[in-house]
Design a protein around this motif. Structure first.
Motif, mmCIF file in Angstrom:
data_model
loop_
_atom_site.group_PDB
_atom_site.id
_atom_site.type_symbol
_atom_site.label_atom_id
_atom_site.label_comp_id
_atom_site.label_asym_id
_atom_site.label_seq_id
_atom_site.Cartn_x
_atom_site.Cartn_y
_atom_site.Cartn_z
ATOM 1 N N GLN A 189 0.822 -1.212 0.000
ATOM 2 C CA GLN A 189 0.000 0.000 0.000
ATOM 3 C C GLN A 189 0.856 1.263 0.000
ATOM 4 O OE1 GLN A 189 -2.657 -0.393 3.336
ATOM 5 N NE2 GLN A 189 -3.827 -2.025 2.357
ATOM 6 N N LYS A 190 2.050 1.192 0.559
ATOM 7 C CA LYS A 190 2.957 2.341 0.604
ATOM 8 C C LYS A 190 3.774 2.488 -0.684
ATOM 9 C CE LYS A 190 2.180 3.986 4.720
ATOM 10 N NZ LYS A 190 1.697 5.336 4.931
ATOM 11 N N GLY A 191 3.546 1.593 -1.656
ATOM 12 C CA GLY A 191 4.243 1.692 -2.942
ATOM 13 C C GLY A 191 5.694 1.266 -2.905
ATOM 14 N N LYS A 192 6.048 0.368 -1.988
ATOM 15 C CA LYS A 192 7.442 -0.052 -1.828
ATOM 16 C C LYS A 192 7.846 -1.177 -2.777
ATOM 17 C CE LYS A 192 8.226 2.723 1.634
ATOM 18 N NZ LYS A 192 9.175 3.840 1.526
ATOM 19 N N PHE A 193 6.895 -1.756 -3.485
ATOM 20 C CA PHE A 193 7.184 -2.864 -4.390
ATOM 21 C C PHE A 193 7.172 -2.372 -5.833
ATOM 22 C CE2 PHE A 193 4.940 -5.708 -1.076
ATOM 23 C CZ PHE A 193 6.090 -5.773 -0.318
ATOM 24 N N VAL A 194 8.016 -3.001 -6.651
ATOM 25 C CA VAL A 194 8.117 -2.679 -8.062
ATOM 26 C C VAL A 194 7.838 -3.948 -8.855
ATOM 27 C CG1 VAL A 194 9.664 -1.849 -9.871
ATOM 28 C CG2 VAL A 194 9.838 -0.906 -7.549
ATOM 29 N N GLU A 195 6.812 -3.901 -9.685
ATOM 30 C CA GLU A 195 6.455 -5.059 -10.518
ATOM 31 C C GLU A 195 7.557 -5.318 -11.539
ATOM 32 O OE1 GLU A 195 3.686 -6.990 -10.240
ATOM 33 O OE2 GLU A 195 3.038 -5.803 -8.527
ATOM 34 N N ASN A 196 7.779 -6.582 -11.827
ATOM 35 C CA ASN A 196 8.773 -6.937 -12.850
ATOM 36 C C ASN A 196 8.358 -8.188 -13.606
ATOM 37 O OD1 ASN A 196 9.476 -9.260 -11.481
ATOM 38 N ND2 ASN A 196 11.376 -8.465 -10.650
ATOM 39 N N GLY A 197 7.396 -8.220 -14.367
ATOM 40 C CA GLY A 197 7.040 -9.361 -15.198
ATOM 41 C C GLY A 197 6.715 -10.656 -14.488
ATOM 42 N N ASN A 198 7.590 -11.116 -13.595
ATOM 43 C CA ASN A 198 7.384 -12.384 -12.900
ATOM 44 C C ASN A 198 6.868 -12.215 -11.480
ATOM 45 O OD1 ASN A 198 8.434 -13.796 -15.110
ATOM 46 N ND2 ASN A 198 10.509 -13.467 -14.393
ATOM 47 N N GLY A 199 6.640 -11.014 -11.048
ATOM 48 C CA GLY A 199 6.227 -10.743 -9.675
ATOM 49 C C GLY A 199 6.664 -9.344 -9.298
ATOM 50 N N PHE A 200 7.287 -9.204 -8.138
ATOM 51 C CA PHE A 200 7.753 -7.892 -7.694
ATOM 52 C C PHE A 200 8.979 -8.031 -6.808
ATOM 53 C CE2 PHE A 200 4.712 -9.337 -4.519
ATOM 54 C CZ PHE A 200 5.375 -9.097 -3.330
ATOM 55 N N ASN A 201 9.671 -6.931 -6.671
ATOM 56 C CA ASN A 201 10.753 -6.783 -5.707
ATOM 57 C C ASN A 201 10.691 -5.337 -5.254
ATOM 58 O OD1 ASN A 201 13.353 -6.785 -4.272
ATOM 59 N ND2 ASN A 201 13.753 -8.682 -5.364
ATOM 60 N N THR A 202 11.762 -4.782 -4.825
ATOM 61 C CA THR A 202 11.801 -3.371 -4.447
ATOM 62 C C THR A 202 13.015 -2.750 -5.104
ATOM 63 O OG1 THR A 202 11.576 -1.823 -2.596
ATOM 64 C CG2 THR A 202 13.102 -3.698 -2.295
ATOM 65 N N GLN A 203 13.233 -1.478 -4.862
ATOM 66 C CA GLN A 203 14.412 -0.774 -5.361
ATOM 67 C C GLN A 203 15.007 0.017 -4.195
ATOM 68 O OE1 GLN A 203 12.612 1.506 -8.518
ATOM 69 N NE2 GLN A 203 13.157 -0.032 -10.047
ATOM 70 N N ALA A 204 16.290 0.220 -4.228
ATOM 71 C CA ALA A 204 16.973 0.913 -3.129
ATOM 72 C C ALA A 204 16.352 2.266 -2.848
ATOM 73 C CB ALA A 204 18.457 1.056 -3.439
ATOM 74 N N GLU A 205 15.926 2.989 -3.876
ATOM 75 C CA GLU A 205 15.355 4.314 -3.657
ATOM 76 C C GLU A 205 13.972 4.270 -3.011
ATOM 77 O OE1 GLU A 205 14.971 3.163 -8.013
ATOM 78 O OE2 GLU A 205 16.653 3.342 -6.648
ATOM 79 N N LYS A 206 13.374 3.104 -2.899
ATOM 80 C CA LYS A 206 12.090 2.937 -2.219
ATOM 81 C C LYS A 206 12.266 2.796 -0.701
ATOM 82 C CE LYS A 206 9.249 2.438 -5.827
ATOM 83 N NZ LYS A 206 8.082 3.268 -6.020
ATOM 84 N N ILE A 207 13.520 2.675 -0.241
ATOM 85 C CA ILE A 207 13.800 2.485 1.178
ATOM 86 C C ILE A 207 14.270 3.810 1.767
ATOM 87 C CG2 ILE A 207 15.130 1.159 2.868
ATOM 88 C CD1 ILE A 207 15.596 -0.933 0.601
ATOM 89 N N CYS A 208 13.493 4.350 2.696
ATOM 90 C CA CYS A 208 13.899 5.625 3.296
ATOM 91 C C CYS A 208 15.124 5.403 4.182
ATOM 92 C CB CYS A 208 12.746 6.275 4.064
ATOM 93 S SG CYS A 208 11.932 5.230 5.268
ATOM 94 N N ASN A 209 15.900 6.449 4.347
ATOM 95 C CA ASN A 209 17.173 6.343 5.066
ATOM 96 C C ASN A 209 17.169 7.159 6.333
ATOM 97 O OD1 ASN A 209 18.587 4.714 3.134
ATOM 98 N ND2 ASN A 209 18.552 6.490 1.787
ATOM 99 N N HIS A 210 16.371 6.758 7.295
ATOM 100 C CA HIS A 210 16.370 7.478 8.576
ATOM 101 C C HIS A 210 16.429 6.500 9.717
ATOM 102 C CE1 HIS A 210 12.107 6.494 9.020
ATOM 103 N NE2 HIS A 210 12.040 6.760 7.753
#
Length: 80
Positions: free
Chosen positions: A59-80
């Protein structure tokens, strides 16, 4: 919360795995990595089990679809 894992750790774990997940395969991977009794927290929520965390992150948009499912990207992880 004695065994509470921050959601960032799960996102980093996903990146390390480098594979596409479904919600169920991610739930299984989280349980295998962090344990069946683990609870998860984020900057704005706490006390979640693996399935609840997955829904929250989705729901927070942390996943990125990629044809076979999803993963995430480093820029989706906040750094605090």
């Amino acid at each position: 919360m004695s065994n509470s894992v921050h959601g960032h750790e799960v996102l980093h774990f996903m990146l390390e795995q480098g594979e596409a997940f479904s919600k169920e395969s991610l739930r299984v991977a989280i349980v295998n990595r962090f344990g069946a009794d683990a609870r998860f927290h984020t900057c704005s929520a706490e006390g979640m089990d693996a399935a609840q965390l997955i829904e929250f992150l989705s729901q927070k948009g942390k996943f990125v679809e990629n044809g076979n499912g999803f993963n995430t990207q480093a820029e989706k992880i906040c750094n605090h």
